[in-house]
Design an enzyme around this catalytic site. Structure first.
Site, PDB file in Angstrom:
ATOM      1  N   HIS A   1     -11.721   6.123   1.794  1.00  0.00           N
ATOM      2  CA  HIS A   1     -11.787   7.470   2.366  1.00  0.00           C
ATOM      3  C   HIS A   1     -11.713   8.511   1.261  1.00  0.00           C
ATOM      4  O   HIS A   1     -11.222   8.257   0.158  1.00  0.00           O
ATOM      5  CB  HIS A   1     -10.634   7.677   3.355  1.00  0.00           C
ATOM      6  CG  HIS A   1      -9.290   7.266   2.812  1.00  0.00           C
ATOM      7  ND1 HIS A   1      -8.420   8.153   2.216  1.00  0.00           N
ATOM      8  CD2 HIS A   1      -8.675   6.054   2.758  1.00  0.00           C
ATOM      9  CE1 HIS A   1      -7.334   7.507   1.831  1.00  0.00           C
ATOM     10  NE2 HIS A   1      -7.460   6.231   2.145  1.00  0.00           N
TER      11      HIS A   1
ATOM     12  N   GLU B   1      -6.587  -1.348  -4.099  1.00  0.00           N
ATOM     13  CA  GLU B   1      -7.007   0.042  -3.901  1.00  0.00           C
ATOM     14  C   GLU B   1      -6.638   0.901  -5.098  1.00  0.00           C
ATOM     15  O   GLU B   1      -5.560   0.770  -5.672  1.00  0.00           O
ATOM     16  CB  GLU B   1      -6.335   0.608  -2.644  1.00  0.00           C
ATOM     17  CG  GLU B   1      -6.711   2.052  -2.330  1.00  0.00           C
ATOM     18  CD  GLU B   1      -6.036   2.561  -1.064  1.00  0.00           C
ATOM     19  OE1 GLU B   1      -6.499   3.594  -0.538  1.00  0.00           O
ATOM     20  OE2 GLU B   1      -5.062   1.931  -0.615  1.00  0.00           O
TER      21      GLU B   1
ATOM     22  N   ASP C   1      -3.314   7.224  -3.619  1.00  0.00           N
ATOM     23  CA  ASP C   1      -3.281   6.149  -2.631  1.00  0.00           C
ATOM     24  C   ASP C   1      -3.697   4.884  -3.366  1.00  0.00           C
ATOM     25  O   ASP C   1      -4.788   4.818  -3.947  1.00  0.00           O
ATOM     26  CB  ASP C   1      -4.260   6.488  -1.496  1.00  0.00           C
ATOM     27  CG  ASP C   1      -4.195   5.519  -0.328  1.00  0.00           C
ATOM     28  OD1 ASP C   1      -3.474   4.517  -0.412  1.00  0.00           O
ATOM     29  OD2 ASP C   1      -4.890   5.771   0.670  1.00  0.00           O
TER      30      ASP C   1
ATOM     31  N   GLU D   1     -10.922   0.893  -1.263  1.00  0.00           N
ATOM     32  CA  GLU D   1      -9.991  -0.183  -0.915  1.00  0.00           C
ATOM     33  C   GLU D   1     -10.701  -1.356  -0.236  1.00  0.00           C
ATOM     34  O   GLU D   1     -10.714  -1.457   0.982  1.00  0.00           O
ATOM     35  CB  GLU D   1      -8.851   0.340  -0.040  1.00  0.00           C
ATOM     36  CG  GLU D   1      -9.250   1.211   1.132  1.00  0.00           C
ATOM     37  CD  GLU D   1      -8.048   1.727   1.902  1.00  0.00           C
ATOM     38  OE1 GLU D   1      -7.053   0.990   2.043  1.00  0.00           O
ATOM     39  OE2 GLU D   1      -8.088   2.879   2.364  1.00  0.00           O
TER      40      GLU D   1
ATOM     41  N   ASP E   1       0.867  -1.185   0.000  1.00  0.00           N
ATOM     42  CA  ASP E   1       0.000   0.000   0.000  1.00  0.00           C
ATOM     43  C   ASP E   1       0.901   1.232   0.000  1.00  0.00           C
ATOM     44  O   ASP E   1       1.713   1.411   0.919  1.00  0.00           O
ATOM     45  CB  ASP E   1      -0.884  -0.034   1.253  1.00  0.00           C
ATOM     46  CG  ASP E   1      -1.993   1.011   1.255  1.00  0.00           C
ATOM     47  OD1 ASP E   1      -2.013   1.870   0.357  1.00  0.00           O
ATOM     48  OD2 ASP E   1      -2.833   0.967   2.168  1.00  0.00           O
TER      49      ASP E   1
ATOM     50  N   HIS F   1      -7.130  11.586   4.852  1.00  0.00           N
ATOM     51  CA  HIS F   1      -8.453  11.100   5.252  1.00  0.00           C
ATOM     52  C   HIS F   1      -9.334  12.317   5.504  1.00  0.00           C
ATOM     53  O   HIS F   1      -9.325  12.895   6.585  1.00  0.00           O
ATOM     54  CB  HIS F   1      -8.354  10.219   6.495  1.00  0.00           C
ATOM     55  CG  HIS F   1      -7.660   8.924   6.248  1.00  0.00           C
ATOM     56  ND1 HIS F   1      -6.288   8.796   6.293  1.00  0.00           N
ATOM     57  CD2 HIS F   1      -8.131   7.697   5.927  1.00  0.00           C
ATOM     58  CE1 HIS F   1      -5.959   7.548   6.019  1.00  0.00           C
ATOM     59  NE2 HIS F   1      -7.064   6.863   5.791  1.00  0.00           N
TER      60      HIS F   1
END
Length: 325
Positions: free
Chosen positions: A184, A310, A92, A217, A81, A192
């Site tokens: 998020h 993700e 992300d 994700e 990640d 976030h």
């Protein structure tokens, strides 16, 4: 703004793809993490957060501490990640890899067992072919759920519908979403940003709107679908400046405030001018004073295996744009 989100996404996607090929049995996690972070920074981008490499039952929030001896082993189901930021605009993204190759002996040059905090077993595990096959299936449940969610995202889609697609996809393949982990929303300098994107159909009237930036994700498992904290912290965030007595703690907090105001960091990012023990002593009062926040590593409650996939997504009127393909 959109150009910077897209640039951050392209950087992260390229490094993610390379990292998935690079991760092999016998490799130290810290070597993989350092390589990933160096590749991101070599483009001129910053890190959205320390690269996470979470193994088997550990679902998230593991990154190498200083001098990490943790090895990747054949059959491990590993979540990589990572994220890049360009002028605060964030990407992300994550991929799950089933590790292949020949295992290394989990001992040092003198034959002493390695300290491997990134694992929950004692050294190289024995993984059967059936277990490896199931880990591939768990990985497929996660990636299929993400693909199906991307296919429905557009202006006006509800968070409840997103969670329903994740859950139904995983259940159709015989697996379970982790319900207390979520995606998020993203904003400049804010990883976030307020919205949580569920992995099950929780009751919610919230909808996504054109222009929203979100990280989706789905986490899949053959366990019960819950994670618990384990008593280890590897990732931290700056909260506020507090009065401190210890000179080393004051100095360290100043460094953190200057270098990591907006984005999470790892202990290994702070090693310049410190040895590991001195750094630990300096960090303790920062945690107890709530000057910094420690994120606990997260483990599946029943020791189920976990996969994560993700992407970062920009919501459009009639669809969406994935910046991390």
């Amino acid at each position: 703004m959109l150009e910077k989100y897209e640039k951050a996404g392209k950087i992260a996607a390229k490094v993610r793809k390379q990292a998935a090929k690079k991760a092999t049995a016998g490799m130290k996690v810290i070597d993989l993490v350092n390589w990933i972070e160096s590749e991101i920074k070599s483009t001129g981008a910053g890190l959205s957060f320390p690269c996470n490499v979470s193994i088997n039952q550990i679902a998230a929030h593991y990154t190498s501490p200083p001098n990490d001896d943790t090895l990747l082993c054949e059959g491990d189901i590993v979540k990589i990640d990572l994220g890049a930021e360009v002028d605060g605009y964030i990407s992300d993204t994550a991929v799950t890899v089933i590790i292949e190759g020949d295992n290394a002996e989990p001992v040092d040059e003198e034959g002493n067992p390695l300290k491997m905090p990134g694992r929950l077993d004692d050294g190289n595990p024995t993984v059967t072919e059936d277990e490896i096959e199931e880990r591939h299936a768990i990985k497929d449940a996660s990636s299929s759920a993400l693909e199906n969610v991307i296919s429905i995202i557009k202006d006006g889609v509800s968070l409840e519908d997103i969670g329903r697609v994740v859950q139904e996809t995983m259940h159709s393949k015989g697996y379970t979403p982790i319900v207390n982990l979520s995606g998020h929303s993203l904003e400049q300098y804010n990883l976030h940003a307020g919205l949580s994107i569920p992995n099950y159909p929780e009751k919610s009237s919230v909808i996504l709107k054109e222009g929203d930036h979100v990280a989706i994700e789905p986490f899949a498992t053959n366990g019960v679908g819950m994670v618990n904290d384990i008593p280890h912290h590897y990732i931290y965030s700056y909260l506020r400046t507090r009065p401190l007595r210890q000179p080393d703690a004051k100095k360290l907090l100043k460094t953190i405030r200057e270098d990591f105001t907006y984005f999470p960091f790892a202990q290994r990012h702070l090693m310049e001018g410190y040895d590991e023990h001195k750094l630990n002593r300096a960090m303790r009062p920062l945690i107890t004073s709530r000057s910094i926040y420690p994120y606990a590593a997260l483990k599946e409650k029943t020791d189920g295996m976990v996969a994560q996939t993700e992407h970062t997504i920009i919501v459009e009127k009639d669809g969406c744009k994935v910046t991390t393909l």
